[in-house]
Design a protein around this motif. Structure first.
Motif, PDB file in Angstrom:
ATOM      1  N   CYS A 147       0.837  -1.213   0.000  1.00  0.00           N
ATOM      2  CA  CYS A 147       0.000   0.000   0.000  1.00  0.00           C
ATOM      3  C   CYS A 147       0.867   1.258   0.000  1.00  0.00           C
ATOM      4  CB  CYS A 147      -0.933   0.004   1.209  1.00  0.00           C
ATOM      5  SG  CYS A 147      -2.236  -1.248   1.151  1.00  0.00           S
ATOM      6  N   LEU A 148       1.930   1.250   0.771  1.00  0.00           N
ATOM      7  CA  LEU A 148       2.833   2.409   0.794  1.00  0.00           C
ATOM      8  C   LEU A 148       3.550   2.571  -0.549  1.00  0.00           C
ATOM      9  CD1 LEU A 148       4.442   1.983   4.356  1.00  0.00           C
ATOM     10  CD2 LEU A 148       2.690   3.635   3.656  1.00  0.00           C
ATOM     11  N   ALA A 149       3.864   1.457  -1.204  1.00  0.00           N
ATOM     12  CA  ALA A 149       4.579   1.515  -2.484  1.00  0.00           C
ATOM     13  C   ALA A 149       3.741   2.149  -3.585  1.00  0.00           C
ATOM     14  CB  ALA A 149       5.011   0.115  -2.907  1.00  0.00           C
ATOM     15  N   ALA A 150       2.418   2.146  -3.426  1.00  0.00           N
ATOM     16  CA  ALA A 150       1.547   2.756  -4.439  1.00  0.00           C
ATOM     17  C   ALA A 150       1.855   4.237  -4.619  1.00  0.00           C
ATOM     18  CB  ALA A 150       0.082   2.560  -4.071  1.00  0.00           C
ATOM     19  N   THR A 151       2.308   4.897  -3.553  1.00  0.00           N
ATOM     20  CA  THR A 151       2.630   6.327  -3.659  1.00  0.00           C
ATOM     21  C   THR A 151       3.849   6.553  -4.553  1.00  0.00           C
ATOM     22  OG1 THR A 151       3.992   6.245  -1.637  1.00  0.00           O
ATOM     23  CG2 THR A 151       1.654   6.792  -1.377  1.00  0.00           C
ATOM     24  N   LEU A 152       4.800   5.614  -4.536  1.00  0.00           N
ATOM     25  CA  LEU A 152       5.968   5.736  -5.417  1.00  0.00           C
ATOM     26  C   LEU A 152       5.544   5.679  -6.874  1.00  0.00           C
ATOM     27  CD1 LEU A 152       8.541   3.423  -3.591  1.00  0.00           C
ATOM     28  CD2 LEU A 152       8.425   5.916  -3.521  1.00  0.00           C
ATOM     29  N   ALA A 153       4.648   4.748  -7.189  1.00  0.00           N
ATOM     30  CA  ALA A 153       4.165   4.645  -8.565  1.00  0.00           C
ATOM     31  C   ALA A 153       3.456   5.921  -8.986  1.00  0.00           C
ATOM     32  CB  ALA A 153       3.228   3.443  -8.707  1.00  0.00           C
ATOM     33  N   PHE A 154       2.661   6.473  -8.096  1.00  0.00           N
ATOM     34  CA  PHE A 154       1.886   7.667  -8.430  1.00  0.00           C
ATOM     35  C   PHE A 154       2.787   8.863  -8.751  1.00  0.00           C
ATOM     36  CE2 PHE A 154      -0.384  11.569  -7.363  1.00  0.00           C
ATOM     37  CZ  PHE A 154      -1.556  11.399  -8.055  1.00  0.00           C
ATOM     38  N   PHE A 155       3.858   9.040  -8.016  1.00  0.00           N
ATOM     39  CA  PHE A 155       4.684  10.231  -8.183  1.00  0.00           C
ATOM     40  C   PHE A 155       5.849  10.069  -9.157  1.00  0.00           C
ATOM     41  CE2 PHE A 155       2.789  11.172  -3.972  1.00  0.00           C
ATOM     42  CZ  PHE A 155       2.248  12.419  -4.264  1.00  0.00           C
ATOM     43  N   PHE A 156       6.331   8.851  -9.381  1.00  0.00           N
ATOM     44  CA  PHE A 156       7.588   8.702 -10.104  1.00  0.00           C
ATOM     45  C   PHE A 156       7.529   7.863 -11.380  1.00  0.00           C
ATOM     46  CE2 PHE A 156       8.843   9.393  -5.619  1.00  0.00           C
ATOM     47  CZ  PHE A 156       9.508  10.599  -5.785  1.00  0.00           C
ATOM     48  N   LEU A 157       6.454   7.128 -11.630  1.00  0.00           N
ATOM     49  CA  LEU A 157       6.426   6.283 -12.816  1.00  0.00           C
ATOM     50  C   LEU A 157       6.299   7.141 -14.077  1.00  0.00           C
ATOM     51  CD1 LEU A 157       6.481   3.207 -13.398  1.00  0.00           C
ATOM     52  CD2 LEU A 157       3.998   3.344 -13.701  1.00  0.00           C
ATOM     53  N   PRO A 158       7.166   6.950 -15.086  1.00  0.00           N
ATOM     54  CA  PRO A 158       7.106   7.771 -16.307  1.00  0.00           C
ATOM     55  C   PRO A 158       5.979   7.339 -17.228  1.00  0.00           C
ATOM     56  CG  PRO A 158       8.872   6.181 -16.504  1.00  0.00           C
ATOM     57  CD  PRO A 158       8.323   6.031 -15.100  1.00  0.00           C
TER      58      PRO A 158
END
Length: 495
Positions: free
Chosen positions: A222-233
């Protein structure tokens, strides 16, 4: 007056490329003549670091959350939930049904929603589902949680492959996919360690070890979802992290590499159904199914098989790690080698053959140490093939629609391997598991036959183009030529 891109070589070198006979080379060769290798490497590394590590991390979590039920089983899962007979096998199996159904629809949505939004949503969804699985009080509760995990995880793997395939030329692709899929080996390597560590508080605060596994691993996802939201190109045409001249160069080389101009075409249902009539897309499904029957058997049932050696639950979890470490290293090395020599078929057939040898050792021998060696061969061989078959089949098609359909369809077929592995390893077949391992071997033989067919056909078709027997297609109208895709006379299939 035009300004030359910093990624281009001097015009004198470019003039040399114009004199080459493009009917006897891949379309990408002309671009390679124009590239400044130092600048090209710099831009590719910029793309690599922005894209691959994050997708590797997310896919590691995907695989951990999918197979952690194998580790949870060793920490009173069945006892607490009153599961008997085939209940465990059903729980493993049911995950794959929604996973298969939502693969292609998810890739269609991916081309219409920015990847970071869609993949972040999927990551959060399956993370919550895993967490809630820890609250299950009976067989039905766990079954429901596994269904929702399958729904949300369905889009992650094919979507990641689709996104990676959109950024690189055909013979740059396998090494990147191998790095991405080494997440399987990372997850397989640490799942045993996590199963041993996260399950060890068994009974603490009245909570069984299997619940701790689901709670902690689900929360991290669940916490990793924030990484995808902000950094995935995004896809290349929508990228903003590249300089304008870098973006132009990337798009130009991608178009030249595939001999077509329809890179920005979005997937739709009609295009997907049309692509499914292409035998190369169907072959991708067969090849990946042949991989996944063994891959999922190793991932889900390896701790159980190791326990039949007379080892404890803790030792079985811990010793499931080394074969996956070895297979990850070999897979990346083979991927880099294959990209450099621009060959796929020989590596694909060899991988299946190595895995067959390993499976036979596990099935036929009695000595635990020798059977453990067989698990090394089975893992190394099959994880050579896993990224290889996706990259190889993607190399044989052109355009976003067909490539997106191929990755989704192949992965969907692969999940049938998960269903098959879930039902052919009942506990009553312990310790040799002859029916289950025989099934793995049979599918790998099918994989070898399909790979040889692709290999020999690609060689024949390239020879026909070298002899000019497809040059009549050059006489078509310009708009028709633009739609030829891999049928273009300049296109060369990968052997």
């Amino acid at each position: 007056m035009t300004t030359q891109s910093p990624l281009a070589r001097p015009s004198s070198e470019h003039s040399v490329s114009e004199k080459r006979d493009v009917s006897h080379v891949e379309a990408s060769d002309a671009i390679e003549e124009e590239e400044d290798p130092i600048e090209a490497k710099r831009v590719l590394r910029k793309i690599d670091w922005r894209l691959i590590p994050l997708l590797m991390f997310l896919y590691t979590l995907t695989f951990l959350d999918r197979v952690n039920i194998g580790n949870a089983r060793l920490w009173n899962l069945e006892k607490d939930l009153g599961m008997t007979g085939y209940d465990y096998n059903i729980v493993v199996l049911v995950f794959y049904i929604p996973y298969i159904l939502f693969e292609i629809p998810s890739n269609i949505l991916l081309t219409r929603v920015q990847p970071r939004y869609w993949i972040a949503f999927l990551t959060l969804g399956w993370g919550l589902s895993v967490t809630f699985a820890g609250f299950a009080r009976n067989f039905g509760g766990l079954l429901t949680a596994r269904i929702f995990i399958g729904i949300f995880e369905a889009g992650m793997f094919p979507g990641s492959l689709f996104l990676i395939g959109s950024w690189y030329k055909r013979h740059e692709l396998l090494s990147r996919m191998a790095w991405f899929m080494v997440s399987n080996d990372i997850a397989g390597s640490i799942s045993g360690l996590l199963g041993a560590g996260l399950g060890s508080p068994d009974g603490v605060r009245g909570v069984s070890g299997w619940r701790w596994i689901f709670f902690i691993e689900g929360g991290v996802t669940c916490l990793a979802a924030t990484l995808a939201f902000f950094f995935l190109p995004p896809f290349p045409q929508d990228s903003t992290f590249l300089q304008p001249e870098e973006k132009t160069w990337v798009l130009r080389r991608l178009r030249a590499d595939s001999s077509q101009t329809g890179q920005d075409e979005k997937m739709n249902v009609r295009g997907a159904m049309r692509s499914l009539r292409d035998w190369k897309v169907l072959t991708g499904g067969v090849l990946y199914l042949a991989v996944c029957v063994t891959a999922y058997s190793l991932s889900v049932f390896q701790p159980t098989v190791l326990k039949t050696f007379g080892w404890s639950s803790l030792k079985s979890n811990l010793l499931s790690t080394p074969p996956r470490v070895a297979s990850g290293i070999v897979s990346v090395c083979v991927g880099i080698w294959s990209d450099r020599v621009k060959r796929r078929g020989v590596f694909c057939v060899s991988g299946y053959a190595i895995s067959i040898v390993g499976n036979l050792l596990v099935m036929l021998l009695k000595n635990g140490n020798l059977r453990y060696m067989g698990l090394y061969f089975a893992s190394i061989g099959i994880y050579i093939c896993q990224p290889l078959v996706i990259a190889w089949c993607s190399n044989q098609v052109v355009g976003s629609v067909k490539r997106g359909t191929l990755t989704a369809f192949a992965v969907s077929c692969g999940q049938l391997g998960g269903i098959i592995s879930a039902v052919v390893y009942p506990s009553k077949d312990s310790p040799q598991y002859v029916p289950g391992i025989s099934t793995c071997v049979a599918f790998q033989v099918v994989g070898i036959l399909a790979a040889c067919n692709m290999w020999f056909w690609a060689r024949h078709e390239n020879q026909q183009r070298d002899l000019g027997r497809r040059d009549h297609l050059r006489e078509l109208a310009e708009d028709e030529i633009a739609k030829l895709g891999e049928k273009h006379p300049d296109f060369r299939y990968t052997l």
